[in-house]
Motif scaffolding. Sequence first.
Motif, PDB file in Angstrom:
ATOM      1  N   HIS A 135      43.109  39.926  35.378  1.00 13.12           N
ATOM      2  CA  HIS A 135      42.786  39.197  36.601  1.00 13.12           C
ATOM      3  C   HIS A 135      43.376  39.873  37.824  1.00 13.12           C
ATOM      4  CE1 HIS A 135      42.235  36.262  33.349  1.00 13.12           C
ATOM      5  NE2 HIS A 135      41.169  35.955  34.052  1.00 13.12           N
ATOM      6  N   THR A 169      37.415  42.810  49.271  1.00  9.93           N
ATOM      7  CA  THR A 169      37.133  41.565  48.559  1.00  9.93           C
ATOM      8  C   THR A 169      38.435  40.781  48.474  1.00  9.93           C
ATOM      9  OG1 THR A 169      37.692  42.686  46.527  1.00  9.93           O
ATOM     10  CG2 THR A 169      35.364  42.676  47.141  1.00  9.93           C
ATOM     11  N   THR A 170      38.402  39.589  47.911  1.00 10.10           N
ATOM     12  CA  THR A 170      39.666  38.854  47.798  1.00 10.10           C
ATOM     13  C   THR A 170      40.639  39.614  46.895  1.00 10.10           C
ATOM     14  OG1 THR A 170      38.639  37.421  46.131  1.00 10.10           O
ATOM     15  CG2 THR A 170      38.856  36.528  48.351  1.00 10.10           C
ATOM     16  N   THR A 171      40.128  40.381  45.936  1.00  9.60           N
ATOM     17  CA  THR A 171      41.023  41.179  45.084  1.00  9.60           C
ATOM     18  C   THR A 171      41.621  42.337  45.880  1.00  9.60           C
ATOM     19  OG1 THR A 171      39.648  40.658  43.186  1.00  9.60           O
ATOM     20  CG2 THR A 171      41.185  42.485  42.930  1.00  9.60           C
ATOM     21  N   GLU A 197      36.496  47.326  41.745  1.00  8.25           N
ATOM     22  CA  GLU A 197      36.340  45.876  41.571  1.00  8.25           C
ATOM     23  C   GLU A 197      35.387  45.686  40.401  1.00  8.25           C
ATOM     24  OE1 GLU A 197      37.355  43.465  44.032  1.00  8.25           O
ATOM     25  OE2 GLU A 197      36.328  41.722  43.207  1.00  8.25           O
TER      26      GLU A 197
END
Lengths: 248, 309
Positions: free
Chosen positions: B67, B92-94, B8
Amino acid sequence: MKVLVPVKRVIDPNVRPRVKADGSGVDLANIKMAMNPFCEIAVEEAVRMKEKGVVTEIVLVSIGPAQAQETIRIGLAMGGDRGILVQTDVAVEPLAVAKILAKIVEAEQPGLVITGKQAIDDDANQTGQMLAALLGWPQGAFASAVAVEGDKLKVTREVDGGLQTVSLNLPAVVTTDLRLNEPRFASLPNIMKAKKKPIDTKSPADYGVDVTPRLSVVKVAEPKKREAGEKVADVDTLIAKLKSAGAI
Amino acid sequence: MAVLVFAEHSNAALNDVTAKTVAAAQAFGGDIDVLVAGHNAGAAAQAAAKLAGVRKVIHVEGEAFSHALAEAVEALVVPMMSGYDAFFAPATTTGKNVAPRIAAKLDVMQVSEITKVIDTSTFERPIYAGNAIMTVKSADAKKVVTVRGTAFKAVEATGSASVETATAPAGPFKSAFVSEEIAKSDRPELAGAKRVVSGGRALASAEQFNQYILPLADKLGAGVGASRAAVDAGYAPNDYQVGQTGKVVAPELYVAIGISGAIQHLAGMKDSKIIVAINKDEEAPIFQIADYGLVGDLFKIVPELTSKL
């Protein structure tokens, strides 16, 4: 455009789950059940799209025990058109759910699938993304706004630092976050009408999907309890305590 | 055995949660490679190479990775997994966006948000918003895991792994980045902050949230959080939300102001080292887990605390 919305029957979010004494799981006997809150948001979004004239038909799917039919009825009362119950007493994992949904998508050919971002029981946060991968579709996960623009879908996503907007080719999968909308309560007349809406009952075998779990539960335990500390009288005492604890 | 860790990062810098994910991969065992997929992400790749215990960094450049679009990451990672036994991504959101796509393509049932590695197939993870901890054993040959960062201690930056470059898969992909609104702030990032000050519904407006919470946070050098009730009411932006469906934090000091302590909020902060609660309701559940509780009017207490610190 037809929309498919999967809905999951879970423990009522207002009920505090209790771990079984033998550590085999969470006690769900005689516990109030409800539609997963993120799935409610998914149904609401589909209904709003239908009210705007973007969507023509809403098909609800639930994979679970016979009582999951009640969960589909709630969605039908909110504005869904018909339901498919894939009945099984196995606790079906997200991967197998995604495989069954992929087969239903093949048969139903929706232009959009809206799922909740996660279920409040297993907190897996996987099904929508897995379904998108199996279908080879793009995804807009953790959506806080959705808009159809021609043959594209614009999705605003809640990400760690703020918001991200992506443009997806349709067909696509969207997973809902909390702030996408506020789900409506079904009115009594709509609950009565929903009783007449059709629900097809199927089994995982009808779709040729093996639902044998890949994960086995070794044990389920209560989280470590945190002891309550002390109440302090005033700000000065608080500051003194924090200083002696080395926190400031 | 070998593990691929998904980094990340912000292209310019590596997020600290990557070092925590490497720590989880170390507990799993085997050689650890870190994938840095980004756009102009050389600095992030160099930072990843310094993480202790890393065998090599695989640096992939592509505009679609600026992104971390899930469709592009899936196309990149799935073919790479023939050389690995496990894929570890931060929760994480990723990470949560990309990992299930990869798991589905590998026909693997993902294990989400692990808080402990017991052995190479057994993990602990919270379920029911943290009301229960499940130990789960995976029967899949390969493992796909997301890692709750607060449960692992970051590895040190004492390594010197090599950096290899690899080719990005050819697009086009079925998704495109349009825009983002990322809050710019000099305050520490909430998820990794050593101190956090959070406000709840009792703040009663966005103006009062800013007026009372921010000066205290700045005095403490703290990140700013909020309860779901405060976010839903529009007092604070969504990325401030601490809780099961928001961010999970475990700082040295957590100050909960006007937060009653709903289960889903507690799930996001109960592993903090020291918890301070300020609330006018002495029966509020937050006091049951707070180390130091102060019952009273936050609009008097918070300015006094801010001025005396």
